[in-house]
Design an enzyme around this catalytic site. Structure first.
Site, PDB file in Angstrom:
ATOM      1  N   ASN A   1       0.537  -1.020   0.425  1.00 12.28           N
ATOM      2  CA  ASN A   1       0.083   0.159  -0.300  1.00 12.28           C
ATOM      3  C   ASN A   1       0.864   1.533   0.429  1.00 12.28           C
ATOM      4  O   ASN A   1       2.174   2.013   1.097  1.00 12.28           O
ATOM      5  CB  ASN A   1      -0.906  -0.016   1.239  1.00 12.28           C
ATOM      6  CG  ASN A   1      -1.869   0.879   1.399  1.00 12.28           C
ATOM      7  OD1 ASN A   1      -1.790   1.850   0.649  1.00 12.28           O
ATOM      8  ND2 ASN A   1      -2.475   1.097   2.027  1.00 12.28           N
TER       9      ASN A   1
ATOM     10  N   ARG B   1      -2.307  -1.754  -3.746  1.00 13.71           N
ATOM     11  CA  ARG B   1      -3.198  -1.257  -3.581  1.00 13.71           C
ATOM     12  C   ARG B   1      -2.956   0.663  -4.226  1.00 13.71           C
ATOM     13  O   ARG B   1      -2.461   0.441  -3.884  1.00 13.71           O
ATOM     14  CB  ARG B   1      -3.694  -0.757  -1.772  1.00 13.71           C
ATOM     15  CG  ARG B   1      -5.301   0.490  -1.663  1.00 13.71           C
ATOM     16  CD  ARG B   1      -4.662   0.927  -0.038  1.00 13.71           C
ATOM     17  NE  ARG B   1      -6.661   1.469  -0.246  1.00 13.71           N
ATOM     18  CZ  ARG B   1      -6.121   2.719   0.201  1.00 13.71           C
ATOM     19  NH1 ARG B   1      -4.779   3.119   0.619  1.00 13.71           N
ATOM     20  NH2 ARG B   1      -7.058   3.401   0.192  1.00 13.71           N
TER      21      ARG B   1
END
Ligand code: ADP
Length: 402
Positions: A7, A95
């Site tokens: 992420n 992500r």
């Protein structure tokens, strides 16, 4: 199958290494302050187990490439590592905040996909560049290991046009794709799947409202497993009151503040994103601090809590109206999972539409567990479901790869 989940934000990279066959979290960590002289890294080996070890250090991390290089060294290192070398990793799940209308499912990354993510930058100028840096660095440092992009907006792409279009000149949608997108989709999907599990039925038969209350807050109306409405909009500023974000305001506020305070569009944007929400109302953005202040009689903090919960109530009512028959309301994320007072206030006036909490069950500590907190006579089940966005990214990555 071992999956690395990344992420990548503008100045940080969060990561998890998961063994999908054994269903275990092998390592997790956070590299912060990328670009600062004093970058910080926290690495957890076998987190959540009795063997957990935590390694922290400070060092100069000039860019994402250095950050990811560090992650690779940490997960393979002699003391810190859990795998021998990166060839044990089957794939990397990234992500990505904004997939626009181009991406409605997790997608194996190739050059066209990289370009597709780049094309969405005007819609997410603060977020997509970090995700792209993560993908491009992974491609360079781990050649041959496939990358999968998992989009925050994808789950909401099933919304019908009457939910996603704004009542503004139609040309703006055609020209600039101005519409509602919604975010936190990975969390909403994960929680809806868990809800189906609790109700002992397929996701396709599950109609529920997912209430994600963290620093960022959003809700989704899920009909037969598909998102039909969500509270965030073109950007993650819309909808619920959040830690520092206003959520819904009168759209004429921009011109009012420009005319009467001489603020520029950028300054107003920053005011609504960073100085508003709970922080704007009472000075504190963290719900725990707000409760401490309320306990000592602070009226500003109390009002902030009431405004926060009233907005949740309003959206639950709205979504129950469009869903026709709601089976469950699912609270999740930092506040949703831990804050019984917020859940109680948010549901306090909903008994007329069939939602009734059991005060005793609501007070139980969830601590990572799924709980049913509605009373026996409630027509709609109210659940507390811990979210796990990283696990959902890993699941989706594994599905794409197999
Ligand atoms: P993020 O959106 O950054 O992932 P989280 O989901 O971790 O945020 O949620 C952060 C919010 O959760 C903060 O407002 C914090 O005060 C709140 N929170 C965390 N633990 C508790 C708790 N035990 N009681 C009440 N609020 C909590």
């Amino acid at each position: 199958m071992i999956i690395l989940v990344l992420n990548s934000g503008s100045s940080s990279v969060k990561y998890q290494l998961l063994d999908m066959n054994k269903n275990t979290l092998m390592a997790s960590g956070l590299v912060e302050r990328i670009g600062d002289k004093a970058g910080e890294t926290t690495h957890r080996r076998m987190p959540g187990t009795p063997q957990e070890q935590v390694f922290s250090r400070e060092q100069n991390i000039p860019d994402h490439s250095t950050a990811l290089d560090l992650v690779v060294k940490l997960v393979t290192g002699e003391q810190t590592g859990v795998i021998k070398d990166i060839s044990s990793i089957s794939g990397v799940g990234h992500r990505i905040v904004h997939g626009g209308e181009a991406f409605s499912a997790p997608t194996l990354v190739d050059q066209a996909v990289v370009q597709g993510i780049r094309d969405q930058i005007p819609l997410a100028p603060l977020h997509n560049p970090g995700g792209l840096a993560g993908i491009e660095t992974a491609q360079r440092l781990m050649p041959g290991i496939p990358n999968v992009a998992v989009f925050d907006t994808a789950f909401h792409q099933t919304m019908p046009a009457e939910a996603y279009r704004y009542a503004i000149p139609a040309g703006l949608y055609k020209e600039l794709k101005v519409r509602r997108y919604g975010f936190h989709g990975t969390s909403h999907l994960y929680v809806a799947k868990q809800c189906a599990r609790v109700l002992n039925q397929e996701l396709e038969n599950t109609t529920c409202i997912t209430v994600h209350l963290g620093n960022g807050c959003s809700m989704a109306a899920v009909k037969n497993g598909r998102c039909v409405d969500t509270s965030m909009g073109l950007t993650p500023l819309a909808g619920l009151v959040m830690g520092t974000r206003s959520g819904d305001v009168d759209p004429a506020l921009h011109s009012f503040l420009a005319d009467n305070k001489g603020l520029s569009i950028r300054e107003i944007d920053s005011l609504l994103n960073k100085q508003s929400g709970l922080k704007g109302l009472c000075g504190d953005s963290d719900m725990r601090d707000i409760h401490h202040r309320i306990a000592s009689g602070d009226k500003e903090a109390e009002l902030a809590l009431k405004i926060f919960c009233r907005r949740v109530t309003q959206y639950i009512g709205q979504y129950m109206a469009i869903l026709e028959s709601t089976q469950a309301i699912c609270f999740t994320a930092g506040i949703g999972e831990n804050d019984s007072k917020v859940r109680q206030l948010s549901c306090a006036t909903l008994s007329g539409i069939g939602v009734k909490l059991d005060p005793e069950r609501n007070r139980q500590r969830a601590a990572g567990q799924t709980l049913e907190i509605s009373s026996r006579e409630s027509q709609v089940k109210v659940l507390v479901i811990p979210t796990n966005e990283e696990l959902e990214i890993a699941i989706q990555t594994a599905q794409v790869l197999s």
